[in-house]
Motif scaffolding. Structure first.
Motif, PDB file in Angstrom:
ATOM      1  N   LEU A 101      76.323  19.112 -31.879  1.00  0.00           N
ATOM      2  CA  LEU A 101      75.361  18.299 -31.119  1.00  0.00           C
ATOM      3  C   LEU A 101      76.015  17.402 -30.078  1.00  0.00           C
ATOM      4  CD1 LEU A 101      73.313  19.113 -33.497  1.00  0.00           C
ATOM      5  CD2 LEU A 101      72.099  17.052 -32.778  1.00  0.00           C
ATOM      6  N   LYS A 102      77.325  17.216 -30.170  1.00  0.00           N
ATOM      7  CA  LYS A 102      77.938  16.338 -29.182  1.00  0.00           C
ATOM      8  C   LYS A 102      77.796  16.900 -27.772  1.00  0.00           C
ATOM      9  CE  LYS A 102      82.858  17.497 -28.781  1.00  0.00           C
ATOM     10  NZ  LYS A 102      83.653  18.050 -29.880  1.00  0.00           N
ATOM     11  N   ALA A 103      77.644  18.207 -27.639  1.00  0.00           N
ATOM     12  CA  ALA A 103      77.508  18.801 -26.300  1.00  0.00           C
ATOM     13  C   ALA A 103      76.204  18.369 -25.638  1.00  0.00           C
ATOM     14  CB  ALA A 103      77.567  20.323 -26.391  1.00  0.00           C
ATOM     15  N   MET A 108      90.801  25.339 -30.921  1.00  0.00           N
ATOM     16  CA  MET A 108      90.807  25.595 -29.495  1.00  0.00           C
ATOM     17  C   MET A 108      89.411  25.436 -28.921  1.00  0.00           C
ATOM     18  SD  MET A 108      92.312  28.912 -27.569  1.00  0.00           S
ATOM     19  CE  MET A 108      91.146  29.995 -28.288  1.00  0.00           C
ATOM     20  N   SER A 109      89.371  24.943 -27.690  1.00  0.00           N
ATOM     21  CA  SER A 109      88.111  24.756 -26.993  1.00  0.00           C
ATOM     22  C   SER A 109      88.180  25.515 -25.677  1.00  0.00           C
ATOM     23  CB  SER A 109      87.945  23.251 -26.734  1.00  0.00           C
ATOM     24  OG  SER A 109      86.602  22.907 -26.627  1.00  0.00           O
ATOM     25  N   ASN A 110      87.056  26.067 -25.250  1.00  0.00           N
ATOM     26  CA  ASN A 110      86.959  26.598 -23.882  1.00  0.00           C
ATOM     27  C   ASN A 110      87.982  27.685 -23.559  1.00  0.00           C
ATOM     28  OD1 ASN A 110      85.487  26.572 -21.544  1.00  0.00           O
ATOM     29  ND2 ASN A 110      86.532  24.821 -20.634  1.00  0.00           N
ATOM     30  N   CYS A 167      81.161  29.976 -37.338  1.00  0.00           N
ATOM     31  CA  CYS A 167      81.768  29.595 -36.065  1.00  0.00           C
ATOM     32  C   CYS A 167      81.003  28.382 -35.568  1.00  0.00           C
ATOM     33  CB  CYS A 167      81.576  30.695 -35.033  1.00  0.00           C
ATOM     34  SG  CYS A 167      82.920  31.854 -34.943  1.00  0.00           S
ATOM     35  N   GLU A 168      81.533  27.728 -34.550  1.00  0.00           N
ATOM     36  CA  GLU A 168      80.798  26.597 -33.994  1.00  0.00           C
ATOM     37  C   GLU A 168      80.958  26.552 -32.486  1.00  0.00           C
ATOM     38  OE1 GLU A 168      82.589  23.773 -36.555  1.00  0.00           O
ATOM     39  OE2 GLU A 168      84.354  23.540 -35.303  1.00  0.00           O
ATOM     40  N   SER A 169      79.946  26.024 -31.843  1.00  0.00           N
ATOM     41  CA  SER A 169      80.006  25.912 -30.388  1.00  0.00           C
ATOM     42  C   SER A 169      79.072  24.825 -29.901  1.00  0.00           C
ATOM     43  CB  SER A 169      79.600  27.241 -29.738  1.00  0.00           C
ATOM     44  OG  SER A 169      79.554  27.089 -28.321  1.00  0.00           O
ATOM     45  N   GLY A 170      79.509  24.183 -28.838  1.00  0.00           N
ATOM     46  CA  GLY A 170      78.635  23.260 -28.130  1.00  0.00           C
ATOM     47  C   GLY A 170      78.277  23.869 -26.788  1.00  0.00           C
ATOM     48  N   ARG A 171      79.287  23.956 -25.934  1.00  0.00           N
ATOM     49  CA  ARG A 171      79.037  24.308 -24.527  1.00  0.00           C
ATOM     50  C   ARG A 171      78.410  25.691 -24.317  1.00  0.00           C
ATOM     51  NH1 ARG A 171      84.191  23.206 -21.814  1.00  0.00           N
ATOM     52  NH2 ARG A 171      84.693  22.033 -23.673  1.00  0.00           N
ATOM     53  N   ALA A 221      75.569  21.099 -21.119  1.00  0.00           N
ATOM     54  CA  ALA A 221      76.473  20.537 -22.121  1.00  0.00           C
ATOM     55  C   ALA A 221      77.359  19.503 -21.455  1.00  0.00           C
ATOM     56  CB  ALA A 221      77.342  21.634 -22.741  1.00  0.00           C
ATOM     57  N   TYR A 222      77.655  18.437 -22.178  1.00  0.00           N
ATOM     58  CA  TYR A 222      78.530  17.366 -21.672  1.00  0.00           C
ATOM     59  C   TYR A 222      78.027  16.796 -20.351  1.00  0.00           C
ATOM     60  CZ  TYR A 222      81.254  19.456 -25.353  1.00  0.00           C
ATOM     61  OH  TYR A 222      81.634  19.945 -26.585  1.00  0.00           O
ATOM     62  N   GLY A 223      76.718  16.652 -20.253  1.00  0.00           N
ATOM     63  CA  GLY A 223      76.107  16.012 -19.095  1.00  0.00           C
ATOM     64  C   GLY A 223      75.871  14.549 -19.410  1.00  0.00           C
TER      65      GLY A 223
HETATM   66  C1  LIG Z   1      83.643  19.401 -29.777  1.00  0.00           C
HETATM   67  C2  LIG Z   1      83.613  20.264 -30.943  1.00  0.00           C
HETATM   68  C3  LIG Z   1      82.938  21.487 -30.894  1.00  0.00           C
HETATM   69  C4  LIG Z   1      82.262  21.987 -29.648  1.00  0.00           C
HETATM   70  O1  LIG Z   1      83.179  22.315 -28.645  1.00  0.00           O
HETATM   71  P1  LIG Z   1      82.711  23.230 -27.419  1.00  0.00           P
HETATM   72  O2  LIG Z   1      83.956  23.371 -26.613  1.00  0.00           O
HETATM   73  O3  LIG Z   1      81.649  22.469 -26.713  1.00  0.00           O
HETATM   74  O4  LIG Z   1      82.190  24.497 -27.963  1.00  0.00           O
HETATM   75  C5  LIG Z   1      82.909  22.263 -32.028  1.00  0.00           C
HETATM   76  N1  LIG Z   1      83.519  21.855 -33.167  1.00  0.00           N
HETATM   77  C6  LIG Z   1      84.186  20.684 -33.257  1.00  0.00           C
HETATM   78  C7  LIG Z   1      84.830  20.317 -34.536  1.00  0.00           C
HETATM   79  C8  LIG Z   1      84.263  19.851 -32.152  1.00  0.00           C
HETATM   80  O5  LIG Z   1      84.916  18.701 -32.238  1.00  0.00           O
END
Ligand SMILES: *Cc1c(COP(=O)(O)O)cnc(C)c1O
Length: 404
Positions: free
Chosen positions: A44-46, A185-187, A265-269, A362-364
């Motif tokens: 949800l932080k995204a 890893m992100s992005n 798995c998890e994702s925001g963006r 995301a991240y707006g």
């Molecule tokens: C920030 C974060 C995400 C989301 O990252 P995205 O790059 O937006 O997909 C997922 N999991 C964790 C633990 C995070 O801290």
């Protein structure tokens, strides 16, 4: 989107427009990239907007949160407490007790003491909660993206300390360690680095289970899926991911086929990024020493305040055809740091025009300096195709009295 001018005229600028149809499309695309049976957590932080979270839930996503504010948004979006994973390096006792009282039962923990805090809060409520050990792996293989592990970090338990810590981790009252959480890893820009990172994660998880008895009823292998930010373009496709991941799972954790391990798995963006655009009004245009400055009513107070972790501007606004001017896009704040793009290709613009920054779902708002210099937060307009679903604006400037 053709209704942007109309929405800007109706609701004013700056305004974010989020399209729930695109949220649904992103969600379905990402589920399709993963092997059958994977859980997908929305970070949800995204973008914690409840309508976006609700749309993701309706297609099977769960929620990953790190604060009571995000918990409130997740619940407002319809998530059941059992669908929520609570993460983060600084969970306070007050937050933990609130989350547990609300029914949250799954936590990712970053250290033995973090686990003990979770356990103490659970015991106070007479329950036992499930915990994932977030692991700070010793090294990684990916060459791109943001590596978050392998170095000293506030995130995760150093993998090399697990042999000596495991007995203590397994004996914390109020908790049961059910698995592991990796977010290394992100992005990730390319599929190969994503796959080699997942290989490293699966290999590490299997090895830790074998050698130090890490429980693995549940394994969250992280994310890393990329989506453009504030520039045009499609979400990254990963055509080899699903099959590649299946091969790796068969190799390292073959019981996954019989449901012997719950995978996530998890994702925001990836889930919310491409659903949103920022509509900003041109307040003024000026020349200074031969350079053109287009001054918008939205700057880093509305977009891109969070630099430094892969959400770097420059932003792009749409230019159609070959005709463009070069200029700087700046915001209204009294700081030279309020720049969205330098030497950008811009259409011919004058006062009163509206520009559109794409791919900022995301991240707006959530990652911006919204209280800096006291401008109103941008309006957030949620649409589904041509229909307006909701219009809101965050209220952040009111001071609440705090009683001792
Ligand atoms: C920030 C974060 C995400 C989301 O990252 P995205 O790059 O937006 O997909 C997922 N999991 C964790 C633990 C995070 O801290």
């Amino acid at each position: 989107m053709s209704q942007y001018p109309e929405l800007a005229a109706k609701f004013g600028t700056p305004a974010y427009v989020y399209d729930l149809d695109v949220v649904a499309e992103s969600r379905d695309q990402l589920f399709g990239l993963l092997p059958e049976g994977f859980q997908l957590y929305y970070a949800l932080k995204a973008n914690p907007h409840p309508e976006i979270a609700r749309e993701l839930r309706s297609g099977g996503c769960r929620a990953e949160i790190s604060s009571t504010g995000e918990l409130a948004n997740a619940l407002a979006a319809g998530f059941e407490p059992g669908e929520i994973l609570y993460t983060g390096p600084g969970k306070t006792n007050g937050e933990l007790e609130h989350a547990i009282a609300t029914g949250v039962r799954t936590f990712s923990v970053e250290s033995l003491s973090d686990l003990q805090h979770v356990g103490a809060a659970a015991e106070k409520h007479g329950v036992t909660v499930s915990c994932l050990l977030r692991v700070n792996t010793t090294q990684g293989s990916a060459s791109s993206g943001i590596r978050m592990m392998g170095r000293p970090s506030q995130f995760g338990i150093d993998a090399e300390t697990l042999p000596s810590l495991m007995p203590a981790l397994k004996a914390v009252p109020g908790t049961r360690v059910v698995g592991a959480h990796f977010f290394t890893m992100s992005n990730a820009q390319d599929e190969d680095s994503l796959l080699s990172e997942y290989e490293f994660v699966l290999q590490s998880a299997a090895q830790l289970r074998r050698e130090v008895g890490l429980p693995l009823e549940f394994l969250d292998i992280g994310g890393g899926f990329s989506s453009p930010y504030a520039v045009p373009g499609p979400r990254t496709d990963y055509p080899k991911l699903r099959a590649g991941l299946e091969v790796l799972l068969d190799l390292y954790l073959p019981e996954w086929r019989d449901g012997g391990i719950e995978l996530a798995c998890e994702s925001g963006r990836y889930l919310s990024g491409s659903s949103g655009s920022l509509l900003a009004g041109v307040v003024n245009v000026k020349e200074s020493r031969g350079q053109r400055f287009v001054i918008l009513d939205a700057g880093i107070n509305a977009l891109g305040g969070l630099s430094g972790i892969g959400r770097l501007l420059p932003a792009a606004v749409g230019v159609e055809g070959e005709e463009f001017q070069v200029g700087s896009l700046v915001g209204p704040l009294c700081t030279p740091g309020d720049s969205l793009a330098k030497a950008a290709k811009l259409p011919e613009l004058s006062v009163g025009d509206v520009v559109t920054v794409p791919n900022v779902g995301a991240y707006g708002v959530t990652a911006s300096l919204i209280s800096f210099l006291g401008r109103p937060a941008p309006t957030e307009v949620v649409v589904r195709g041509a229909d307006v679903v909701s219009v809101s604006r965050l209220d952040y400037q009111r001071a609440y009295e705090v009683s001792p």
